[in-house]
Design a protein around this motif. Structure first.
Motif, PDB file in Angstrom:
ATOM      1  N   UNK A 661      56.968  21.458 -14.279  1.00 11.12           N
ATOM      2  CA  UNK A 661      58.049  21.726 -13.169  1.00 11.12           C
ATOM      3  C   UNK A 661      57.405  21.058 -12.017  1.00 11.12           C
ATOM      4  N   UNK A 662      58.439  20.381 -11.328  1.00 16.96           N
ATOM      5  CA  UNK A 662      58.117  19.921 -10.012  1.00 16.96           C
ATOM      6  C   UNK A 662      59.348  20.013  -8.839  1.00 16.96           C
ATOM      7  N   UNK A 663      58.826  20.303  -7.582  1.00 22.00           N
ATOM      8  CA  UNK A 663      59.735  20.420  -6.513  1.00 22.00           C
ATOM      9  C   UNK A 663      59.613  19.172  -5.546  1.00 22.00           C
ATOM     10  N   UNK A 664      60.565  18.719  -5.166  1.00 26.34           N
ATOM     11  CA  UNK A 664      60.726  17.343  -4.257  1.00 26.34           C
ATOM     12  C   UNK A 664      61.431  17.479  -3.019  1.00 26.34           C
ATOM     13  N   UNK A 665      60.934  16.961  -1.982  1.00 25.50           N
ATOM     14  CA  UNK A 665      61.513  16.771  -0.883  1.00 25.50           C
ATOM     15  C   UNK A 665      61.782  15.334  -0.373  1.00 25.50           C
ATOM     16  N   UNK A 666      63.062  14.939  -0.019  1.00 26.69           N
ATOM     17  CA  UNK A 666      63.427  13.554   0.214  1.00 26.69           C
ATOM     18  C   UNK A 666      63.796  13.253   1.612  1.00 26.69           C
ATOM     19  N   UNK A 667      63.517  12.354   2.235  1.00 26.36           N
ATOM     20  CA  UNK A 667      63.782  12.022   3.590  1.00 26.36           C
ATOM     21  C   UNK A 667      64.046  10.645   3.514  1.00 26.36           C
ATOM     22  N   UNK A 668      65.273   9.979   4.235  1.00 23.68           N
ATOM     23  CA  UNK A 668      65.518   8.860   4.248  1.00 23.68           C
ATOM     24  C   UNK A 668      67.007   8.459   4.772  1.00 23.68           C
ATOM     25  N   UNK A 669      67.043   7.287   5.163  1.00 23.60           N
ATOM     26  CA  UNK A 669      68.314   6.702   5.605  1.00 23.60           C
ATOM     27  C   UNK A 669      68.466   5.416   5.089  1.00 23.60           C
ATOM     28  N   UNK A 670      69.931   5.039   4.893  1.00 23.90           N
ATOM     29  CA  UNK A 670      70.268   3.730   4.387  1.00 23.90           C
ATOM     30  C   UNK A 670      71.633   3.534   5.041  1.00 23.90           C
ATOM     31  N   UNK A 671      71.745   2.314   5.807  1.00 23.69           N
ATOM     32  CA  UNK A 671      72.950   1.840   6.563  1.00 23.69           C
ATOM     33  C   UNK A 671      73.447   3.067   7.064  1.00 23.69           C
ATOM     34  N   UNK A 672      72.923   3.631   8.191  1.00 21.06           N
ATOM     35  CA  UNK A 672      73.330   4.890   8.884  1.00 21.06           C
ATOM     36  C   UNK A 672      73.636   5.842   8.041  1.00 21.06           C
ATOM     37  N   UNK A 673      73.456   6.100   6.664  1.00 23.20           N
ATOM     38  CA  UNK A 673      73.794   7.191   6.019  1.00 23.20           C
ATOM     39  C   UNK A 673      72.468   8.027   5.784  1.00 23.20           C
ATOM     40  N   UNK A 674      72.370   9.185   6.075  1.00 20.05           N
ATOM     41  CA  UNK A 674      71.137  10.144   5.779  1.00 20.05           C
ATOM     42  C   UNK A 674      71.209  10.548   4.223  1.00 20.05           C
ATOM     43  N   UNK A 675      70.051  10.319   3.683  1.00 21.24           N
ATOM     44  CA  UNK A 675      69.723  11.017   2.454  1.00 21.24           C
ATOM     45  C   UNK A 675      68.648  11.933   2.271  1.00 21.24           C
ATOM     46  N   UNK A 676      68.638  12.782   3.296  1.00 20.46           N
ATOM     47  CA  UNK A 676      67.720  13.941   3.132  1.00 20.46           C
ATOM     48  C   UNK A 676      68.287  15.013   2.249  1.00 20.46           C
ATOM     49  N   UNK A 677      67.416  15.611   1.322  1.00 18.30           N
ATOM     50  CA  UNK A 677      67.710  16.394   0.242  1.00 18.30           C
ATOM     51  C   UNK A 677      66.459  17.061  -0.357  1.00 18.30           C
ATOM     52  N   UNK A 678      66.448  18.147  -1.197  1.00 22.96           N
ATOM     53  CA  UNK A 678      65.297  18.400  -1.744  1.00 22.96           C
ATOM     54  C   UNK A 678      65.769  19.342  -2.958  1.00 22.96           C
ATOM     55  N   UNK A 679      64.994  19.239  -4.038  1.00 25.84           N
ATOM     56  CA  UNK A 679      65.492  19.958  -5.169  1.00 25.84           C
ATOM     57  C   UNK A 679      64.370  20.239  -6.203  1.00 25.84           C
ATOM     58  N   UNK A 680      64.588  20.394  -7.479  1.00 27.10           N
ATOM     59  CA  UNK A 680      63.473  20.450  -8.446  1.00 27.10           C
ATOM     60  C   UNK A 680      63.899  20.028  -9.723  1.00 27.10           C
ATOM     61  N   UNK A 681      63.046  20.014 -10.853  1.00 25.03           N
ATOM     62  CA  UNK A 681      63.149  19.857 -12.055  1.00 25.03           C
ATOM     63  C   UNK A 681      62.277  20.040 -12.983  1.00 25.03           C
ATOM     64  N   UNK A 682      62.416  20.314 -14.367  1.00 24.79           N
ATOM     65  CA  UNK A 682      61.516  20.664 -15.158  1.00 24.79           C
ATOM     66  C   UNK A 682      61.794  20.107 -16.615  1.00 24.79           C
ATOM     67  N   UNK A 683      60.829  19.911 -17.432  1.00 25.37           N
ATOM     68  CA  UNK A 683      61.042  19.443 -18.691  1.00 25.37           C
ATOM     69  C   UNK A 683      60.144  20.420 -19.703  1.00 25.37           C
ATOM     70  N   UNK A 684      60.397  20.424 -20.966  1.00 18.56           N
ATOM     71  CA  UNK A 684      59.567  21.326 -21.866  1.00 18.56           C
ATOM     72  C   UNK A 684      59.847  20.552 -23.187  1.00 18.56           C
ATOM     73  N   UNK A 685      58.659  20.707 -23.928  1.00 17.55           N
ATOM     74  CA  UNK A 685      58.724  20.379 -25.462  1.00 17.55           C
ATOM     75  C   UNK A 685      57.994  21.435 -26.253  1.00 17.55           C
ATOM     76  N   UNK A 686      58.434  21.717 -27.202  1.00 22.18           N
ATOM     77  CA  UNK A 686      58.038  22.593 -28.084  1.00 22.18           C
ATOM     78  C   UNK A 686      57.782  22.051 -29.430  1.00 22.18           C
ATOM     79  N   UNK A 687      56.585  21.920 -30.544  1.00 16.09           N
ATOM     80  CA  UNK A 687      56.487  21.204 -31.475  1.00 16.09           C
ATOM     81  C   UNK A 687      55.831  22.194 -32.501  1.00 16.09           C
TER      82      UNK A 687
END
Length: 793
Positions: A661-687
């Protein structure tokens, strides 16, 4: 007088030694060692004589390839012992000598069932262990590794995921560097066959290095995955043959041969196969301003015929010097008969026009690789060595495509396009590593690496105008890419019984030149960077230990990130490169722990990554055409936890679990568009692995990847399952295996990009794959699999 004294002394010395020689009578011992089952000779078995009272070895030899042996001894009170791995040891009391010769005749050895079972069990189950700066996944003979390609093996390694397109991620992040035996390889390159020529039974272990030391190339912001190929240690002749078939069409035959003597280890692999890899795709591009939608649905195919041959030899110059020379040649022929149906929709489901786009693509992809390696082991310490290697990789692609757009309804005009690709790449890697232990637990490592990458991509698009094809200058160009990287490193480490520490520094100088030949647009860069690393570990007990590490990494834009020209399979969804792309840098920190609790082993870790100049793929949508282009957008902070464990509640069942499980914080701008956001994601496997009666084994693997925010939208979650059945036959010399990948056809990639004036939805699915394989090992070889993998180009 002086000469007489010398002569007398010499005469006395010779006389004494002459008498001693005659006093010491020698005995010759000889015989032939055979297998009981088929009376075949056993080469390189051990024949030992030991003192009858002290039981200490006195002398001995090994049998020749025909099973025969002969040697002399001056001992007079001994016994004889004959042994070979997997067979019961034969012991003889000292037989009477006939004319100073002991002839044992045919020494017949019986198979040792318990010993064979122990050897098999030891290598049966894949397992993970920790080193000071890496995690090692030892590949066993369990089902996930039988009849599978290296890609499928990687999907069973904790922390590693391989998506439906074959893209590899580590802890949910791409930018992973793949090495073969610690070195870059065309086999593992993004343009190559993506590990398809490496099969599971060829792999000894997979090293997952999330925080690499300065010894390793700094490339790969998520870390390094090093695939270590087995080296045949058994002397004599070994080999295997495998036959595989599957649906959709996936048929192959492979032969692996190895012959090892005292001085040489000769090896070869020959393979041939055909593979069909369909993918169902849906794309929906919506222009919210004009209220129009372009929907495309169809099945894309990559049909491939491939040939592969590997030749190589290890030459053991002496006990401390080894020279290795190997080469790999592959030829792949591609055919892509794909059909896509398009609809233009206005307003509330009003169909304006419909048309069909048919593709005919043929490609020839020759690939060549060679490696020369010299290793010097210094006497007195096996860890004191010098290794030099030279690796050359060459890949080419000669591809031509024709696209026919045919009106079905509405006012769409028929059209026709042609594309041509002439791609060539050469990569040369020179590497020198020196390791010197000193004192008792200290070690110094230093070395250098120089990588030269030279690529040219000639791409053109032509449109049919009247009866002639006319070149489209906006989509046609020659792109040249040259990148040279020089690296120097030094590390020092201490590893005691409980505590260890390692620190190092790497210097890399990069020179990059790109050129769009038709427009004479150049982009030249030179930059130098330092990459420090530090690791430590502490062992509290045999059941609890902890390790921590830091490293700095870099992801350099590759040719396909920079090249602005791609094949236009779907001309409403176009991928481009960005020649102005900058490298991204990552500082990586982590702490891991290991716990052994009875029948369970548990690993728990926390990590943090800080990345600058993050490379993201940005969609620019105009007139329903979605153009995807990589851009440097700001910085990213990711913090995560990782857990994986293994539990065997019974001898017939083993469970493996992996969670990230990971949580991320993004900060950035491209061509006057602000790309600030945050979120999380997780992966799992069971064998889960089960041993069943009648020597059957069953394995199931369930995997889940959560929904995750992207820089412009969202990528949906998916859950899928793989299953396999395996049976040893012919006393383990042969293997039958049946595997089903994506059992419920639920491995579906969906993504949605939502902007103020447009939306893009895409969906892709490979479906269920079924494979049946048979392999047989001969000589002293074990069953080995061979399977091809499609080129991901």
């Amino acid at each position: 007088m002086k000469n007489k004294v010398c002569n007398l002394f010499l005469f006395t010395f010779l006389l004494l030694n002459f008498g001693y020689v005659f006093a010491q009578s020698s005995t010759t011992i000889k015989g032939v060692v055979l297998e009981e089952l088929n009376q075949q000779p056993i080469g390189f078995a051990t024949v030992l004589i030991a003192d009858a009272e002290t039981k200490k070895p006195i002398d001995g030899t090994t049998t020749l390839e025909d099973g025969s042996f002969t040697f002399e001894t001056e001992a007079d009170n001994f016994y004889i012992e004959v042994s070979f791995l997997g067979f019961q040891t034969m012991t003889f009391a000292q037989p009477p000598a006939q004319n100073s010769t002991i002839d044992l005749g045919n020494v017949v050895l019986k198979e040792d069932a318990e010993q064979l079972q122990e050897v098999v069990v030891q290598g049966e189950i894949s397992r993970t262990e920790f080193k000071l700066d890496k995690r090692v996944f030892n590949v066993g003979k369990d089902l996930s590794s039988t009849g599978a390609s290296a890609m499928e093996v990687l999907n069973n390694v904790p922390s590693v995921n391989v998506n439906i397109e074959g893209e590899i991620s580590l802890r949910g992040s791409q930018g992973v560097q793949i090495l073969i035996n610690g070195k870059p390889s065309v086999i593992a390159s993004e343009q190559g066959n993506t590990l398809g020529t490496i099969t599971a039974d060829m792999i000894d272990r997979v090293e997952v290095i999330t925080n690499p030391s300065a010894k390793y190339d700094a490339e790969g912001t998520s870390g390094i995955i090093n695939i270590v190929i087995k080296k045949e240690q058994r002397k004599g002749f070994n080999g295997s043959v495998s036959v595989n078939t599957g649906a959709p069409d996936a048929h192959s035959i492979g032969v692996s041969l190895n012959r090892r003597s005292e001085k040489f280890n000769l090896f070869t692999q020959i393979g041939f196969g055909i593979r069909e890899l369909p993918q169902d795709k849906i794309n929906r591009n919506v222009d919210l301003v004009s209220d129009t939608t372009i929907v495309s649905t169809g099945t894309e195919y990559r049909n491939e015929t491939y040939y592969n041959i590997v030749l190589g030899t290890d030459y053991y110059i002496d006990d401390t010097n080894v020279l290795t020379l190997s080469g790999n040649f592959a030829m792949e022929k591609e055919d892509q008969p794909s059909t896509t149906n398009f609809s233009e929709i206005a307003g509330a489901n009003q169909i304006v026009s419909e048309w069909q786009r048919n593709e005919i693509t043929e490609a020839t992809n020759p690939k060549l690789q060679f490696e020369l390696q010299y290793k010097k082991d210094f006497e007195g310490d096996e860890d004191h060595n010098l290794v030099f290697s030279s690796l050359g990789s060459f890949f080419a692609k000669d591809q031509s495509s024709e696209f026919f757009n045919t009106r079905v309804s509405g006012d769409y005009d028929d059209s026709q396009q042609k594309t041509r690709t002439d791609f060539k790449e050469a990569v040369y890697t020179f590497k020198l590593d020196y390791t010197k232990p000193f004192l008792e637990n200290w070690k110094l490592e230093s070395g250098a690496q120089y990588v030269l990458n030279d690529v040219a991509n000639d791409f053109e698009v032509s449109n049919l105008e009247g009866i002639n094809f006319v070149l489209d200058p906006g989509l046609t160009n020659v792109f040249e890419f040259k990148q040279n990287v020089l690296g120097l490193y030094g590390t020092g480490s201490y590893e005691g019984e409980k505590w260890g520490v390692m620190a190092g520094l790497r210097l890399e100088q990069t020179s990059l030149n790109t050129l769009l030949a038709n427009t004479n647009q150049e982009n030249n860069r030179d930059y130098t960077n330092f990459f420090p690393s530090a690791h430590t570990s502490y062992k509290f007990s045999d059941k609890v230990s902890i390790q921590a590490g830091y490293s700095k990494r870099v992801y350099r834009p590759r040719m396909w990130d920079l090249n602005p020209f791609f094949n236009i399979r779907n001309n409403f969804n176009i991928r481009q490169g960005n020649p102005d792309l900058q490298p991204e840098f990552t500082d990586s920190y982590e702490i891991n722990s290991i716990y052994i609790l009875g029948k369970a082993s548990l690993n728990f870790g926390v990590y943090h990554r800080y990345t600058t100049d993050v490379i993201e793929r940005i969609s620019i949508i105009e007139s329903n055409v979605n153009t995807v282009r990589p851009e440097n957008i700001g910085e990213n902070n990711t913090t995560g936890i990782e857990f994986n464990g293994k539990y065997s509640p019974a001898k017939w069942m083993t469970l493996n679990g992996d969670f990230n499980w990971s949580q991320f914080v993004r900060e950035g701008t491209f061509e006057s568009t602000v790309f600030d956001f945050n979120g999380d994601q997780w992966t799992s496997k069971l064998m889960a692995k089960f041993k069943l009666p009648a020597d059957f084994e069953v394995e199931t693997t369930g995997s889940y990847q959560s929904e995750v925010k992207t820089v412009q939208g969202v990528r949906s979650d998916f859950l899928f399952m793989d299953m396999g059945v395996r049976k040893n036959i012919m006393k383990g010399k042969a293997v039958l295996n049946l595997s089903v990948r994506d059992l419920f056809a639920s491995r579906i990639n969906e993504s949605l990009i939502a902007q103020n004036d447009s939306e893009v939805y895409s969906r892709g699915m490979r479906g269920t794959f079924v494979a049946l394989g048979f392999s047989y090992g001969f000589g002293k070889g074990e069953a080995m699999q061979y399977s091809g993998q499609r080129r991901r180009f």
